[in-house]
Design a protein around this motif. Structure first.
Motif, PDB file in Angstrom:
ATOM      1  N   GLU A  47      62.267  55.606  81.825  1.00 23.64           N
ATOM      2  CA  GLU A  47      63.302  54.930  82.608  1.00 23.64           C
ATOM      3  C   GLU A  47      62.706  54.035  83.698  1.00 23.64           C
ATOM      4  O   GLU A  47      63.447  53.314  84.375  1.00 23.64           O
ATOM      5  CB  GLU A  47      64.225  55.970  83.284  1.00 23.64           C
ATOM      6  CG  GLU A  47      65.067  56.797  82.324  1.00 23.64           C
ATOM      7  CD  GLU A  47      66.334  56.086  81.895  1.00 23.64           C
ATOM      8  OE1 GLU A  47      66.409  54.855  82.035  1.00 23.64           O
ATOM      9  OE2 GLU A  47      67.245  56.776  81.416  1.00 23.64           O
ATOM     10  N   SER A  50      63.460  50.303  83.336  1.00 20.30           N
ATOM     11  CA  SER A  50      64.901  50.087  83.477  1.00 20.30           C
ATOM     12  C   SER A  50      65.323  50.131  84.948  1.00 20.30           C
ATOM     13  O   SER A  50      66.138  49.321  85.400  1.00 20.30           O
ATOM     14  CB  SER A  50      65.675  51.147  82.689  1.00 20.30           C
ATOM     15  OG  SER A  50      65.433  51.040  81.308  1.00 20.30           O
ATOM     16  N   HIS A 102      70.190  54.989  86.449  1.00 28.18           N
ATOM     17  CA  HIS A 102      68.974  55.305  85.694  1.00 28.18           C
ATOM     18  C   HIS A 102      67.997  56.165  86.504  1.00 28.18           C
ATOM     19  O   HIS A 102      67.212  56.910  85.921  1.00 28.18           O
ATOM     20  CB  HIS A 102      68.303  54.020  85.224  1.00 28.18           C
ATOM     21  CG  HIS A 102      69.011  53.373  84.072  1.00 28.18           C
ATOM     22  ND1 HIS A 102      68.865  53.797  82.776  1.00 28.18           N
ATOM     23  CD2 HIS A 102      69.901  52.353  84.035  1.00 28.18           C
ATOM     24  CE1 HIS A 102      69.627  53.069  81.984  1.00 28.18           C
ATOM     25  NE2 HIS A 102      70.272  52.184  82.723  1.00 28.18           N
TER      26      HIS A 102
END
Length: 283
Positions: A47, A50, A102
């Motif tokens: 993640e 992101s 996220h």
């Protein structure tokens, strides 16, 4: 309660964290500590890209919103100034909502469900804000027509926002439905674009406005295709888990498209300003 980050595989995830079975490794284990989740901002996992791509984008657009110098070309046209700020503000909201989701989605099932819906609201607000700025500049000076389109796009944004809060919308098997709803919402902009082209297809200003729609649509559609098909992890299974899987690429593409759109509306706003100044000089 865990005291440090633990990286696990897809098979080790609880069901509520399972989304993309083609991304095999690099997952953060469930971490019921906001502090530890926050510290994973500086760790490498699937993640990381992101989070950082949208966190940096939110900082970029907030700096534009907060910077008075950025609006020096729109001093005469007050509404132009407001609509530019609207775009920067909605972009900031969307990207910060995404980054927060996220970052903290591994906290718990309950928190994840709340944050993902906040993320969808942020996306919807940003799309609506993008459309409103485009429509305002595309039909600059045509108050009645502009109002109809602006009200219509706000109503569409409201409907999409309601749909995104349904539990089905967040289901793992609804990946295609999620992309489809946003694509349909996006394609609704083609109606005023066609009308604008028919009305003044030879205008340099119209050419730029239509070009901005074409460029950003191509970029967004490319990102949507990669996200929906999970292209990169299908092509290179296990090799793009940390950097390069489809969701990360989609994030980067969205940032690129938002900046392209920003450059376009600044150009159009500047042109509007010059046209007004020219008319005043002639008078």
């Amino acid at each position: 309660m865990p005291t440090r980050l633990r990286i696990i595989t897809f098979d080790e995830l609880p069901n509520w964290m399972k989304d993309n079975d083609l991304v095999i490794t690099g997952y953060r284990a469930p971490t019921p500590s906001f502090w530890i989740c926050a510290k994973t901002l500086f760790s490498l996992h699937n993640e990381t890209l992101s989070i950082w791509s949208h966190l940096l984008a939110s900082i970029y657009f907030f700096s534009l919103y907060a910077s008075d110098l950025k609006y020096r070309h729109c001093r005469t046209l007050v509404n132009d100034d407001l609509f530019l700020k609207l775009y920067y503000l909605t972009a900031t909201i969307a990207f910060i909502c995404s980054a927060i989701y996220h970052l903290f989605c591994c906290y718990s099932h309950y928190v994840r469900d709340i944050l993902v819906k906040v993320d969808y609201i942020g996306i919807t607000i940003f799309i609506t804000g993008s459309f409103m700025t485009w429509l305002y500049y595309a039909f600059h000076g045509e108050t009645s027509q502009n109002c109809v389109y602006l009200y219509a796009i706000c109503f569409g944004g409201l409907l999409v926002g309601i749909l995104t809060q349904l539990d089905h919308f967040n289901a793992r098997e609804s990946r295609g439905h999620r992309a489809g709803i946003y694509v349909i919402f996006g394609l609704s902009l083609t109606i005023p674009a066609i009308l604008l082209f028919q009305k003044s297809c030879k205008s340099r200003q119209t050419t730029k406005i239509i070009s901005s729609v074409i460029y950003t649509t191509i970029i967004y559609m490319t990102g949507g295709f990669i996200y929906t098909t999970r292209l990169t992890e299908r092509l290179w299974p296990g090799k793009v888990d940390i950097i390069g899987h489809s969701h990360q690429i989609f994030h980067v593409i969205v940032v690129i498209a938002s900046i392209v759109h920003e450059k376009m509306i600044v150009f159009i706003a500047t042109t509007n300003e010059e046209m007004v100044d020219t008319k005043k000089w002639l008078l």
